[in-house]
Design a protein around this motif. Structure first.
Motif, PDB file in Angstrom:
ATOM      1  N   SER A 158      44.481  45.565  32.629  1.00 34.20           N
ATOM      2  CA  SER A 158      44.720  46.050  31.280  1.00 34.20           C
ATOM      3  C   SER A 158      46.087  45.681  30.721  1.00 34.20           C
ATOM      4  O   SER A 158      46.420  46.073  29.608  1.00 34.20           O
ATOM      5  N   ASP A 159      46.886  44.896  31.460  1.00 37.10           N
ATOM      6  CA  ASP A 159      48.232  44.582  30.976  1.00 37.10           C
ATOM      7  C   ASP A 159      48.478  43.076  30.959  1.00 37.10           C
ATOM      8  O   ASP A 159      49.562  42.609  31.271  1.00 37.10           O
ATOM      9  N   VAL A 160      47.426  42.304  30.610  1.00 29.27           N
ATOM     10  CA  VAL A 160      47.568  40.859  30.489  1.00 29.27           C
ATOM     11  C   VAL A 160      46.970  40.409  29.163  1.00 29.27           C
ATOM     12  O   VAL A 160      46.225  41.158  28.522  1.00 29.27           O
ATOM     13  N   LEU A 161      47.280  39.192  28.763  1.00 26.28           N
ATOM     14  CA  LEU A 161      46.764  38.670  27.496  1.00 26.28           C
ATOM     15  C   LEU A 161      45.320  38.204  27.612  1.00 26.28           C
ATOM     16  O   LEU A 161      44.501  38.459  26.741  1.00 26.28           O
ATOM     17  N   PHE A 162      45.009  37.481  28.687  1.00 24.81           N
ATOM     18  CA  PHE A 162      43.635  37.038  28.891  1.00 24.81           C
ATOM     19  C   PHE A 162      43.415  36.735  30.360  1.00 24.81           C
ATOM     20  O   PHE A 162      44.366  36.589  31.136  1.00 24.81           O
ATOM     21  N   VAL A 163      42.139  36.666  30.739  1.00 29.15           N
ATOM     22  CA  VAL A 163      41.753  36.391  32.120  1.00 29.15           C
ATOM     23  C   VAL A 163      40.740  35.261  32.123  1.00 29.15           C
ATOM     24  O   VAL A 163      39.779  35.266  31.356  1.00 29.15           O
ATOM     25  N   ASP A 164      40.964  34.295  32.999  1.00 27.11           N
ATOM     26  CA  ASP A 164      40.041  33.172  33.174  1.00 27.11           C
ATOM     27  C   ASP A 164      39.353  33.317  34.516  1.00 27.11           C
ATOM     28  O   ASP A 164      39.978  33.186  35.568  1.00 27.11           O
ATOM     29  N   GLU A 165      38.056  33.604  34.499  1.00 23.38           N
ATOM     30  CA  GLU A 165      37.268  33.706  35.716  1.00 23.38           C
ATOM     31  C   GLU A 165      36.281  32.545  35.821  1.00 23.38           C
ATOM     32  O   GLU A 165      35.141  32.702  36.245  1.00 23.38           O
ATOM     33  N   GLY A 166      36.734  31.365  35.420  1.00 30.09           N
ATOM     34  CA  GLY A 166      35.872  30.202  35.479  1.00 30.09           C
ATOM     35  C   GLY A 166      35.003  30.101  34.242  1.00 30.09           C
ATOM     36  O   GLY A 166      35.471  29.755  33.162  1.00 30.09           O
ATOM     37  N   GLY A 167      33.730  30.415  34.381  1.00 23.15           N
ATOM     38  CA  GLY A 167      32.815  30.335  33.254  1.00 23.15           C
ATOM     39  C   GLY A 167      32.838  31.538  32.354  1.00 23.15           C
ATOM     40  O   GLY A 167      32.146  31.552  31.326  1.00 23.15           O
TER      41      GLY A 167
END
Length: 337
Positions: A158-167
Motif C-alpha cells: 500500500s505504499d508504492v506507486l505501482f507493482v509489476d507482476e509480469g502480465g
C-alpha cells in the motif's frame, strides 16, 4: 511486454489497448489511458501509431463517476478479446460487486495471456475476478484496509506507486496511473519514446514503482525551493562523477536539506534519482546504436560495463544486448550515438 504484444511488434502490427468503462468509472483514469495510449504522435515520425485504443462498455450508455459524464458509443465487452493490453480504471464504490460481464472479460483477457493493468482502485476489479490471489498488487492508500478485508489472499503493497507482476500490473492512484503508463510505454518502445511521451504530458519521465504513494508536501511552500533548475543542471552532466554533496553545493543547501527536498517534491532520494536518470540515458544510447558497453557506461555515468549490465537489467528486466535487440536500430543502420 507480453509475448503476444512482442509478436505483434515483430509482425509490424499496432498494439491494441482496450479500456473498460463501467458504471461509476473515474473519468480521470479513462483520460489517462487515452492520453497515454490513444493520441496520435506525429512528432515521433513513426510509420504507425504506438497503440490503438478501444473504449469498451458493458452497456450502450454508461454513467461515469458522480454523473459528471455519460459515455455512449463505446464498443462492447467482446472487443477486449482482440486486445493485447486491457486497462481497468477505478471507481469510488469499490465494495459494490462488479458487473459479472466485466469480471468475465477480465478473466478471459488474462487467460489468453494478454497484459492486464488496473489504475487506482481498479485493483479491486482484478482481485474480484480472481487474478490477484497470491500475487503482489497495490491500490490507493485510502482504500488499503478495505481492500485487505475483502481480498486477504492478495499481497497488497500500500505504499508504492505501482507493482509489476509480469502480465498483471497495478497502479496506486490516479497520478500513479501516469507513472505506470509511462513505465509500460518504456517497456514496449524504449526510453527515448517514453521520454518523448512524458515531455508532451509535461510529466516526470520516470518514477520508480517502489517510490512512496504520497509525500509530505506535494507542492513546495516556497517557489525558490523548486528542484527544477538543479535537475536540469544535473541531467546535462550525467557522465560526470556527480555526488549528492555536489548536488547540494550546487543548490546551496546542506545534503540533509537536499535529501528532504527530494523526498518532498519527488518522493525519492537524490542518489536514487541520479541513478534512474543515468540508466535512462544509457538506454537512450543503446537505442541510438552505441554497442560498446564501456562507452555507454562512461557517457551515462554508470562507470563500468558490469554496473551498466546490472542497472539496466534491474530497471528493464533485460540485459543490454537483449535491450538493443528489442529497441535498438535495425541491423546495418548507422550508429549515431
Amino acid at each position: 511486454m507480453t509475448q503476444g504484444s512482442s509478436q505483434r511488434a515483430e509482425q509490424g502490427r499496432t498494439h491494441k489497448v482496450a479500456v473498460i468503462v463501467d458504471e461509476g468509472t473515474n473519468p480521470f483514469e479513462v483520460g489517462v489511458a487515452t492520453e497515454l495510449f490513444g493520441l496520435p504522435r506525429p512528432e515521433l515520425g513513426l510509420p504507425r501509431p504506438l497503440y490503438e485504443v478501444m473504449l469498451c462498455t458493458p452497456t450502450r450508455e454508461v454513467r461515469m463517476n458522480h454523473g459528471f459524464f455519460t459515455m455512449t458509443g463505446g464498443r462492447g465487452l467482446d472487443a477486449v478479446d482482440s486486445a493485447d493490453t486491457l486497462v481497468v480504471p477505478g471507481r469510488p464504490d469499490n465494495v459494490v460487486p462488479r458487473d459479472p460481464a466485466v469480471l468475465d472479460a477480465i478473466r478471459r483477457t488474462h487467460a489468453r495471456g494478454a497484459r492486464v493493468m488496473s489504475l487506482c482502485t481498479g485493483t479491486f476489479a482484478l482481485a474480484e475476478a480472481g487474478l490477484l490471489d497470491g500475487r503482489r498488487a497495490t491500490t490507493h492508500w485510502m482504500w488499503a484496509e478495505a481492500f485487505r478485508a475483502l481480498h486477504p489472499k492478495v499481497r497488497l503493497e500500500s505504499d508504492v506507486l505501482f507493482v509489476d507482476e509480469g502480465g498483471i500490473l497495478t497502479a496506486a492512484g490516479s497520478a500513479a496511473a501516469l507513472d505506470l503508463g509511462l513505465y509500460v510505454v518504456r517497456r514496449d518502445h524504449g526510453a527515448q519514446i517514453a521520454n518523448a511521451v512524458s515531455r508532451r504530458l509535461v510529466f516526470a519521465a520516470h518514477r520508480d514503482g517502489g517510490q512512496r504513494q504520497f509525500v509530505e508536501r506535494p507542492v513546495p511552500d516556497v517557489p525558490d525551493e523548486s528542484l527544477a533548475p538543479l535537475l536540469t543542471w544535473a541531467r546535462a552532466r550525467l557522465g560526470e562523477p556527480l555526488t549528492v554533496a555536489e548536488l547540494a553545493a550546487r543548490a546551496a543547501v546542506s545534503p540533509a536539506t537536499l535529501h528532504r527536498r527530494f523526498r518532498t517534491q519527488l518522493g525519492t532520494t537524490p542518489l536514487a534519482w541520479l541513478t534512474g536518470e543515468r540508466v535512462a540515458l544509457a538506454c537512450r544510447l543503446i537505442e541510438r546504436g552505441e554497442q560498446r558497453l564501456d562507452v555507454v557506461a562512461a557517457r551515462s555515468g554508470l562507470g563500468t560495463a558490469a554496473n551498466l549490465r546490472a542497472r539496466v537489467r534491474l530497471e528493464t528486466g533485460l540485459s543490454p544486448s537483449a535491450y538493443r535487440r528489442r529497441f535498438g536500430p535495425a541491423a546495418g543502420e548507422a550508429v549515431t550515438a
